[in-house]
Scaffold this motif. Structure first.
Motif, PDB file in Angstrom:
ATOM      1  N   ARG A  46       0.638  -1.090   0.046  1.00 43.98           N
ATOM      2  CA  ARG A  46       0.036   0.145   0.036  1.00 43.98           C
ATOM      3  C   ARG A  46       0.893   1.376  -0.039  1.00 43.98           C
ATOM      4  NH1 ARG A  46      -2.658  -3.428   3.935  1.00 43.98           N
ATOM      5  NH2 ARG A  46      -1.674  -2.313   5.605  1.00 43.98           N
ATOM      6  N   GLU A  47       2.309   1.163   0.334  1.00 39.65           N
ATOM      7  CA  GLU A  47       3.089   2.442   0.314  1.00 39.65           C
ATOM      8  C   GLU A  47       3.259   2.845  -1.055  1.00 39.65           C
ATOM      9  OE1 GLU A  47       4.010  -0.619   3.516  1.00 39.65           O
ATOM     10  OE2 GLU A  47       3.904  -0.758   1.187  1.00 39.65           O
ATOM     11  N   VAL A  48       3.452   4.057  -1.259  1.00 41.82           N
ATOM     12  CA  VAL A  48       3.494   4.918  -2.276  1.00 41.82           C
ATOM     13  C   VAL A  48       4.600   4.320  -3.279  1.00 41.82           C
ATOM     14  CG1 VAL A  48       4.953   6.743  -1.633  1.00 41.82           C
ATOM     15  CG2 VAL A  48       3.608   7.105  -3.544  1.00 41.82           C
ATOM     16  N   ASN A  49       5.844   3.901  -2.670  1.00 39.93           N
ATOM     17  CA  ASN A  49       6.903   3.345  -3.451  1.00 39.93           C
ATOM     18  C   ASN A  49       6.960   1.902  -3.666  1.00 39.93           C
ATOM     19  OD1 ASN A  49       7.241   3.085  -0.767  1.00 39.93           O
ATOM     20  ND2 ASN A  49       9.546   2.804  -1.009  1.00 39.93           N
ATOM     21  N   TRP A  50       5.533   1.164  -3.331  1.00 41.65           N
ATOM     22  CA  TRP A  50       5.720  -0.438  -3.395  1.00 41.65           C
ATOM     23  C   TRP A  50       4.177  -0.734  -3.990  1.00 41.65           C
ATOM     24  CZ3 TRP A  50       9.775  -3.294  -2.911  1.00 41.65           C
ATOM     25  CH2 TRP A  50      10.927  -2.831  -2.082  1.00 41.65           C
ATOM     26  N   LYS A  51       3.519   0.374  -4.237  1.00 41.07           N
ATOM     27  CA  LYS A  51       2.159  -0.103  -4.640  1.00 41.07           C
ATOM     28  C   LYS A  51       2.007  -0.762  -6.091  1.00 41.07           C
ATOM     29  CE  LYS A  51       0.599   4.341  -6.110  1.00 41.07           C
ATOM     30  NZ  LYS A  51      -0.412   5.291  -5.864  1.00 41.07           N
ATOM     31  N   HIS A  52       2.859  -0.492  -6.941  1.00 40.47           N
ATOM     32  CA  HIS A  52       3.042  -1.190  -8.198  1.00 40.47           C
ATOM     33  C   HIS A  52       3.919  -2.379  -8.198  1.00 40.47           C
ATOM     34  CE1 HIS A  52       0.670   2.114 -10.018  1.00 40.47           C
ATOM     35  NE2 HIS A  52       1.578   2.937  -9.593  1.00 40.47           N
ATOM     36  N   THR A  53       4.472  -2.810  -7.266  1.00 40.88           N
ATOM     37  CA  THR A  53       5.528  -4.016  -7.012  1.00 40.88           C
ATOM     38  C   THR A  53       4.871  -5.119  -6.363  1.00 40.88           C
ATOM     39  OG1 THR A  53       7.215  -2.202  -6.597  1.00 40.88           O
ATOM     40  CG2 THR A  53       7.915  -4.253  -6.404  1.00 40.88           C
ATOM     41  N   PRO A  54       4.959  -6.533  -6.969  1.00 40.09           N
ATOM     42  CA  PRO A  54       4.444  -7.541  -6.492  1.00 40.09           C
ATOM     43  C   PRO A  54       5.271  -7.955  -5.199  1.00 40.09           C
ATOM     44  CG  PRO A  54       5.641  -7.998  -8.327  1.00 40.09           C
ATOM     45  CD  PRO A  54       5.964  -6.786  -8.345  1.00 40.09           C
ATOM     46  N   VAL A  55       4.849  -7.217  -4.246  1.00 39.32           N
ATOM     47  CA  VAL A  55       5.666  -7.472  -3.020  1.00 39.32           C
ATOM     48  C   VAL A  55       5.549  -8.978  -2.287  1.00 39.32           C
ATOM     49  CG1 VAL A  55       5.429  -5.103  -2.245  1.00 39.32           C
ATOM     50  CG2 VAL A  55       3.698  -6.749  -1.564  1.00 39.32           C
ATOM     51  N   GLU A  56       4.734  -9.735  -2.561  1.00 37.04           N
ATOM     52  CA  GLU A  56       4.259 -11.142  -2.133  1.00 37.04           C
ATOM     53  C   GLU A  56       5.507 -11.826  -2.756  1.00 37.04           C
ATOM     54  OE1 GLU A  56       2.077 -10.740  -5.981  1.00 37.04           O
ATOM     55  OE2 GLU A  56       2.374  -9.493  -4.359  1.00 37.04           O
ATOM     56  N   ARG A  57       6.089 -11.549  -3.765  1.00 31.26           N
ATOM     57  CA  ARG A  57       7.229 -12.316  -4.429  1.00 31.26           C
ATOM     58  C   ARG A  57       8.575 -12.108  -4.035  1.00 31.26           C
ATOM     59  NH1 ARG A  57       5.987 -12.003 -10.746  1.00 31.26           N
ATOM     60  NH2 ARG A  57       7.767 -13.504 -11.049  1.00 31.26           N
ATOM     61  N   ARG A 222      13.590  -4.787 -10.313  1.00 31.95           N
ATOM     62  CA  ARG A 222      13.191  -2.873  -9.859  1.00 31.95           C
ATOM     63  C   ARG A 222      14.797  -2.594  -9.713  1.00 31.95           C
ATOM     64  NH1 ARG A 222       9.327  -0.464  -5.277  1.00 31.95           N
ATOM     65  NH2 ARG A 222      10.935   0.180  -4.102  1.00 31.95           N
ATOM     66  N   VAL A 223      14.906  -1.684 -10.899  1.00 33.61           N
ATOM     67  CA  VAL A 223      16.128  -0.711 -10.366  1.00 33.61           C
ATOM     68  C   VAL A 223      15.719   0.795 -10.591  1.00 33.61           C
ATOM     69  CG1 VAL A 223      18.471  -0.297 -11.624  1.00 33.61           C
ATOM     70  CG2 VAL A 223      17.551  -2.593 -11.820  1.00 33.61           C
ATOM     71  N   ASN A 224      16.109   1.230  -9.500  1.00 38.22           N
ATOM     72  CA  ASN A 224      15.566   2.677  -9.129  1.00 38.22           C
ATOM     73  C   ASN A 224      16.841   3.593  -9.083  1.00 38.22           C
ATOM     74  OD1 ASN A 224      12.980   1.518  -8.951  1.00 38.22           O
ATOM     75  ND2 ASN A 224      12.962   1.985  -6.691  1.00 38.22           N
ATOM     76  N   PRO A 225      17.107   4.450 -10.105  1.00 35.92           N
ATOM     77  CA  PRO A 225      18.000   5.293 -10.035  1.00 35.92           C
ATOM     78  C   PRO A 225      17.570   6.803  -9.278  1.00 35.92           C
ATOM     79  CG  PRO A 225      17.158   5.192 -12.273  1.00 35.92           C
ATOM     80  CD  PRO A 225      16.519   4.334 -11.471  1.00 35.92           C
ATOM     81  N   SER A 226      18.435   7.316  -8.545  1.00 36.17           N
ATOM     82  CA  SER A 226      18.180   8.901  -7.871  1.00 36.17           C
ATOM     83  C   SER A 226      19.328   9.550  -8.327  1.00 36.17           C
ATOM     84  CB  SER A 226      17.991   8.446  -6.335  1.00 36.17           C
ATOM     85  OG  SER A 226      17.586   9.684  -5.953  1.00 36.17           O
ATOM     86  N   VAL A 227      19.465  10.527  -8.841  1.00 35.85           N
ATOM     87  CA  VAL A 227      20.342  11.266  -9.325  1.00 35.85           C
ATOM     88  C   VAL A 227      20.457  12.681  -8.861  1.00 35.85           C
ATOM     89  CG1 VAL A 227      21.725  12.319 -11.248  1.00 35.85           C
ATOM     90  CG2 VAL A 227      20.950  10.131 -11.291  1.00 35.85           C
ATOM     91  N   GLU A 228      21.242  13.013  -8.133  1.00 36.14           N
ATOM     92  CA  GLU A 228      21.249  14.809  -7.650  1.00 36.14           C
ATOM     93  C   GLU A 228      22.189  15.452  -8.487  1.00 36.14           C
ATOM     94  OE1 GLU A 228      23.349  16.777  -3.916  1.00 36.14           O
ATOM     95  OE2 GLU A 228      21.394  16.011  -3.197  1.00 36.14           O
ATOM     96  N   LEU A 229      21.910  16.516  -9.137  1.00 34.69           N
ATOM     97  CA  LEU A 229      22.674  17.370  -9.996  1.00 34.69           C
ATOM     98  C   LEU A 229      23.099  18.566  -8.950  1.00 34.69           C
ATOM     99  CD1 LEU A 229      21.006  17.426 -13.271  1.00 34.69           C
ATOM    100  CD2 LEU A 229      22.683  16.010 -12.637  1.00 34.69           C
ATOM    101  N   ALA A 230      24.204  18.306  -8.324  1.00 36.15           N
ATOM    102  CA  ALA A 230      24.412  18.911  -7.128  1.00 36.15           C
ATOM    103  C   ALA A 230      25.384  20.346  -7.624  1.00 36.15           C
ATOM    104  CB  ALA A 230      25.105  18.487  -6.104  1.00 36.15           C
TER     105      ALA A 230
END
Length: 394
Positions: A46-57, A222-230
């Motif tokens: 139900r979390e915003v960052n998991w709601k599209h992911t099949p967490v049961e697997r 599930r590969v989640n990139p987070s990039v900060e252009l500092a």
């Protein structure tokens, strides 16, 4: 090392009585971060960052327990000039950029007592890519990897994943002043593999990061990139390619944070899907901060659905906190074959099956060509053609 961070003031947003009301996290910048897995708990879906992911697997990767050795075999091919060492949790640059955003990345941080470091020295331009081949031998594995491009360096690092494993992985990327780094993560796992990977990067002044995610194999990837252009003048190019078959779930949640002035962002992910229950998820978040004046940023996701029963979820988001920008935008499109393209090719004597192959190749080649590594590009084209042939044979 333990810390928890939540955005100030989020509990009061839009509510008369903050003490008695719950406010769900709405944006990527508001998410909780912590090095302690206990601060997250196991996801429910139900979390915003998991709601599209099949967490049961994914249950095995939500357990904070040591994994057996030898689950992942690692082979590194690198020029001699590349520095390789291992970092304990308190050894820089480990932790300079990375802060876990979910329970699996917190567990991977906690379980990796000595993180491998690959460093391209200052002023060095590599004449061949660094290739890290990770082969799963079955079982659960955790990893935290640090990749650093020192000032004014240039190089390419390729992470190749194959075999079978349930793998929680962190990749911490530091791009110093004036450096140019290309990082390519290729997922060619067996069908039963599970791969959850968090990539976090910081790009300094006048530096460039080209980050590419290519996913073919695996049951859930599930590969989640987070990039900060500092830094001022920093550039981030985030590209992705996914080809999902029946039963596969391929996902990327992309976050690009324009923090410094006059930064440039280009995000383009493409997906192709074939087979019943083939599923791709792309969530793109771009934040242009209050000091990111002169920013130029664009993100897009495009998906080609090849058969009935496949599904592509595509969610672009854009936050702008300054009015002084060059431009910003986003786009998303999901559709089937263009009948006009097929008709055009068939009218010139090309059989329907070959015409479909050419259309898909043309659609995905835009990403392949951006990688800039000829040998890898050729191998990816071969893999795309194999995927198409397997789909046609069903």
């Amino acid at each position: 090392m333990s810390a928890t961070t939540t955005a100030p003031g989020t509990a009061e947003k839009g509510h008369i009585d903050p003490a008695s009301a719950f406010v769900p996290v709405q944006t990527r910048s508001e998410r909780q971060t912590s090095f302690d897995p206990a601060d997250f708990g196991a996801p429910t879906g139900r979390e915003v960052n998991w709601k599209h992911t099949p967490v049961e697997r994914l249950a095995a990767l939500f357990v904070d327990e040591p994994a057996p050795h030898g689950v992942i075999s690692v082979e590194v091919s690198a020029p001699d000039v590349v520095e390789q060492t291992r970092l304990r949790p308190d050894a820089a640059p480990r932790g300079e950029v990375f802060t876990p955003e979910d329970v699996t990345s917190a567990i991977a941080w906690h379980q990796e007592s000595e993180a491998p470091l690959l460093r391209i020295p200052a002023g060095v331009e590599l004449d061949e890519p660094v290739v890290v081949t990770l082969t799963g031998n079955g079982g659960v594995a955790h990893a935290h990897v640090v990749i650093e491009a020192a000032p004014q360096s240039r190089g390419v690092v390729v992470l190749r994943h194959r075999g079978s494993a349930q793998h929680a992985q962190n990749v911490e990327i530091v791009v110093r002043d004036g450096a140019h780094l290309t990082l390519v993560s290729v997922q060619e796992w067996e069908d039963d593999a599970i791969h959850l990977s968090a990539h976090q990067a910081r790009v300094a002044k006048d530096a460039t990061l080209r980050h590419v995610v290519v996913s073919f194999g695996g049951g859930v990837v599930r590969v989640n990139p987070s990039v900060e252009l500092a830094g001022a003048g920093a550039r981030g190019e985030l590209y992705g390619l996914a080809f999902a078959d029946a039963g596969q779930h391929l996902e990327s949640q992309v976050y690009l944070h324009h923090k410094g002035p006059h930064t440039v962002g280009d995000v383009l992910y493409k997906g192709a899907l074939q087979g019943a229950s083939a599923h791709t998820v792309w969530i793109g978040d771009v934040l242009i901060g209050p000091d990111a004046v002169g920013t130029d940023s664009y993100e897009a996701n495009r998906n080609l659905v090849l058969t009935e029963g496949a599904r592509a979820d595509s969610i672009p988001n854009l936050e702008i906190e300054t009015g002084d920008i060059q431009g910003a935008g986003h786009a998303s499109a999901t559709g089937r074959f263009d009948d006009e393209q097929l008709f055009y090719l068939q009218a010139r004597g090309i059989a329907e099956e070959e015409a479909r192959r050419l259309v898909v190749l043309g659609f995905l080649m835009e990403i392949v060509q951006k990688i800039g590594v000829d040998d890898l590009a050729e191998r990816l084209v071969t893999r795309i053609e194999a995927e198409l042939a397997a789909g046609a044979a069903r």
